[in-house]
Design a protein around this motif. Structure first.
Motif, PDB file in Angstrom:
ATOM      1  N   ARG A   1       8.149  -0.984  -6.530  1.00 58.30           N
ATOM      2  CA  ARG A   1       6.918  -0.247  -6.336  1.00 58.30           C
ATOM      3  C   ARG A   1       6.725   1.184  -6.441  1.00 58.30           C
ATOM      4  O   ARG A   1       5.897   1.793  -6.089  1.00 58.30           O
ATOM      5  CB  ARG A   1       7.153  -1.085  -4.878  1.00 58.30           C
TER       6      ARG A   1
ATOM      7  N   ASP B   1       0.756  -0.847  -0.249  1.00 57.00           N
ATOM      8  CA  ASP B   1      -0.005   0.266   0.306  1.00 57.00           C
ATOM      9  C   ASP B   1       1.229   1.464   0.188  1.00 57.00           C
ATOM     10  O   ASP B   1      -0.018   2.524  -0.221  1.00 57.00           O
ATOM     11  CB  ASP B   1      -0.915   0.069   1.514  1.00 57.00           C
TER      12      ASP B   1
ATOM     13  N   THR C   1       8.593   3.732  -4.968  1.00 55.93           N
ATOM     14  CA  THR C   1       9.208   4.135  -3.784  1.00 55.93           C
ATOM     15  C   THR C   1      10.468   3.025  -2.602  1.00 55.93           C
ATOM     16  O   THR C   1      10.530   2.138  -2.540  1.00 55.93           O
ATOM     17  CB  THR C   1       7.747   3.558  -2.099  1.00 55.93           C
TER      18      THR C   1
ATOM     19  N   ARG D   1       3.468   2.371  -5.074  1.00 55.97           N
ATOM     20  CA  ARG D   1       1.936   2.829  -6.771  1.00 55.97           C
ATOM     21  C   ARG D   1       2.386   1.807  -7.521  1.00 55.97           C
ATOM     22  O   ARG D   1       3.111   1.441  -7.685  1.00 55.97           O
ATOM     23  CB  ARG D   1       2.548   4.364  -6.789  1.00 55.97           C
TER      24      ARG D   1
ATOM     25  N   THR E   1       3.417   1.542 -10.469  1.00 59.99           N
ATOM     26  CA  THR E   1       4.614   1.631 -11.865  1.00 59.99           C
ATOM     27  C   THR E   1       4.437   1.420 -13.247  1.00 59.99           C
ATOM     28  O   THR E   1       3.707  -0.284 -13.656  1.00 59.99           O
ATOM     29  CB  THR E   1       6.078   1.488 -10.968  1.00 59.99           C
TER      30      THR E   1
ATOM     31  N   HIS F   1      -3.123  -5.501  -5.663  1.00 62.65           N
ATOM     32  CA  HIS F   1      -3.818  -5.351  -6.514  1.00 62.65           C
ATOM     33  C   HIS F   1      -3.397  -6.952  -7.285  1.00 62.65           C
ATOM     34  O   HIS F   1      -3.394  -6.506  -8.628  1.00 62.65           O
ATOM     35  CB  HIS F   1      -2.967  -3.764  -7.668  1.00 62.65           C
TER      36      HIS F   1
END
Length: 514
Positions: A250, A18, A252, A21, A23, A169
């Motif tokens: 990810r 979570d 991040t 994002r 990508t 997801h």
């Protein structure tokens, strides 16, 4: 709590995905890998289409051609009953089954990407041989080579998608495999509809050879794909190298918790040894092993591959012409692809169990109605009226839609996400092998069963749909939103499986020896 349902507590469910994002990097990687599913769907759809084309039947299956043209008095239900014709279809899956055992080892030891490369290369060879076939032996050899490709691709691609996707997801990304299957099948139906009209009777060559398009995309794409972080850790790659890739995937820098879980799972795998023997002999993997066998078994006895393989043949059985039967298959292909696309948006919102139960009920009702209409309206001679033919096409579409948003995608998603890292490749190998075994059975037996059971075959599949829906309700826990390296915890909270896994807590000592 609903029977069979379970939710991992918030303290356990650290959904670190979570924090990142979705990508472009991971989306493009998964689209490329999904070409393996497109080839699978294409191979299913193309076989049913070309086996209803008169020039193909006249050249390779003359006895079936004579029956279809009415040269001999044979029941409507038995016109296509030919073991040679079913061997053409099922040879793909026999080769896939035998290849799966090798593919599982390659996927575990060398990574997901090498298996996709090998699969793409085999697909290309199979398309070339099939398109150039001059006798039945070349036709079947082409199918065998395609089957080798399926063995590698179906083992590696679902794992690749599950491991690359963020946990929140994962359902949508993994369902992309079945969506690709649906797109491949739809493309096959459209191509068959077009090539059937080619004058000169060589349209079937185009249909078989065009499998090279998704095969080429998979092979070339796999050359540039990254390996999954989980596989890199399992192969002993440097932690910093893996962390760098994970940050890119990810989007991040906060990937430490996810990487810690992957490393811990890999360490556990190294200590325990991993592999098929461990999966089969240790009770703590019993729930996953049951699902790895039961889910692909149930997926096949829904009857979907009978419909997918032989929809054009089935529609010709009820009296439709060659072109009309292929066009109807295009329509049902559109419905199936649309339903699978819908499931990608629903699965992470409503969960796996809800889609399984609703889709199973929808398919059950459809099969009963199809069987009832055929029993009442189609005898050994003649056909059915246009109105009843339209009703049958509608019910087949309803059935395909039910499969497309439930047992189709979830039959690949759930097995790919439930295994701990140390037995994940072995578990996926069991899933794929089981799927191929029963796909071969259905492909080889369907036309003979249709001949002997008549409309009763649809009630046969309906009975299995009732059984599998009950199985899901009672025995399948929910895995929605649970990080892939923590999915093992859901079995400990399930009303039935917790009694199985709790007995195995002391089964494996620190040394990892049994």
């Amino acid at each position: 709590m609903a029977v069979g349902g379970v939710s991992v507590s918030e303290s356990q469910n650290r959904s670190y995905g979570d924090g990142g994002r979705v990508t472009a990097f991971v989306v493009l990687s998964c689209i490329t890998a999904g070409m393996g599913g497109a080839i699978f769907g294409y191979d299913i759809g193309i076989a049913g289409g070309v086996s209803s084309m008169e020039p193909f039947l006249r050249r390779f299956f003359p006895e079936v051609y004579r029956r279809m043209k009415g040269d001999s008095h044979v029941s409507n239900y038995c016109k296509f009953d030919s073991q040679l014709l079913t061997a053409f279809t099922s040879s793909l899956y026999v080769a896939g089954l035998l290849t799966t055992f090798l593919a599982s080892r390659v996927t575990s030891r060398r990574g997901r990407r090498p298996s996709m490369l090998l699969g793409g290369a085999a697909f290309l060879a199979g398309a070339a041989v099939g398109g150039a076939a001059v006798n039945i032996y070349m036709v079947i050899l082409g199918r065998v080579l395609l089957g080798v490709g399926l063995g590698f691709a179906n083992t590696a691609v679902p794992l690749y998608l599950s491991e690359m996707a963020p946990s929140r997801h994962r359902g949508a990304f993994s369902n992309g495999f079945q969506f690709s299957v649906g797109i491949g099948a739809l493309a096959a139906n459209v191509i068959n509809f077009g090539t059937e009209k080619i004058k000169g009777g060589w349209g079937w060559r185009v249909s078989l050879a065009l499998a090279a398009v998704p095969a080429g995309l998979l092979f070339v794409g796999a050359l540039f794909l990254p390996e999954t972080p989980n596989s890199l850790v399992q192969q002993g790659k440097d932690r910093q190298e893996v962390a760098l890739l994970l940050r890119k995937i990810r989007g991040t820098d906060d990937v430490d918790r996810e990487l810690d879980d992957i490393v811990a799972a890999s360490d556990s795998a190294s200590e325990a040894g991993g592999g098929l023997q461990m999966l089969v002999t240790q009770r703590r993997y019993r729930p996953q092993l049951v699902m790895a066998v039961a889910i692909p078994f149930f997926q096949q006895v829904t009857g979907i591959n009978a419909i997918a393989f032989y929809a054009p043949v089935l529609l010709r059985t009820i009296g439709m012409g060659e072109s009309a039967s292929l066009l109807s298959s295009v329509v049902t292909g559109v419905v199936g692809a649309a339903a699978t696309l819908l499931s990608m948006f629903l699965v992470d919102r409503f969960g796996r169990r809800t889609l399984f139960l609703a889709g199973g009920t929808q398919m059950l009702a459809s099969q009963v109605l199809i069987g009832g209409i055929l029993a009442a309206k189609l005898g050994d001679d003649g056909g059915v009226s246009k109105a009843w033919a339209g009703a049958l096409i509608f019910l087949i579409a309803v059935y395909v839609a039910g499969f497309g948003w439930s047992w189709g995608p979830l039959g690949w998603l759930v097995p790919s996400e439930i295994f701990p890292l140390e037995v994940r490749s072995a578990g996926q190998g069991v899933t794929v092998a089981t799927s191929f075994v029963f796909t071969v059975f259905v492909a080889q037996a369907f036309l003979a069963m249709l001949c002997h059971m008549r409309a009763g075959i649809f009630f046969f599949f309906a009975a299995w749909l009732a059984a599998m829906t009950a199985f899901v309700y009672l025995l399948l826990p929910e895995t929605k939103g649970v990080p892939i390296e923590q999915v093992e915890k859901v079995w400990r909270e399930h009303w039935f499986w917790r009694r199985v896994v709790s007995d195995s807590e002391e089964e494996v000592p620190a040394s990892g020896k049994l």
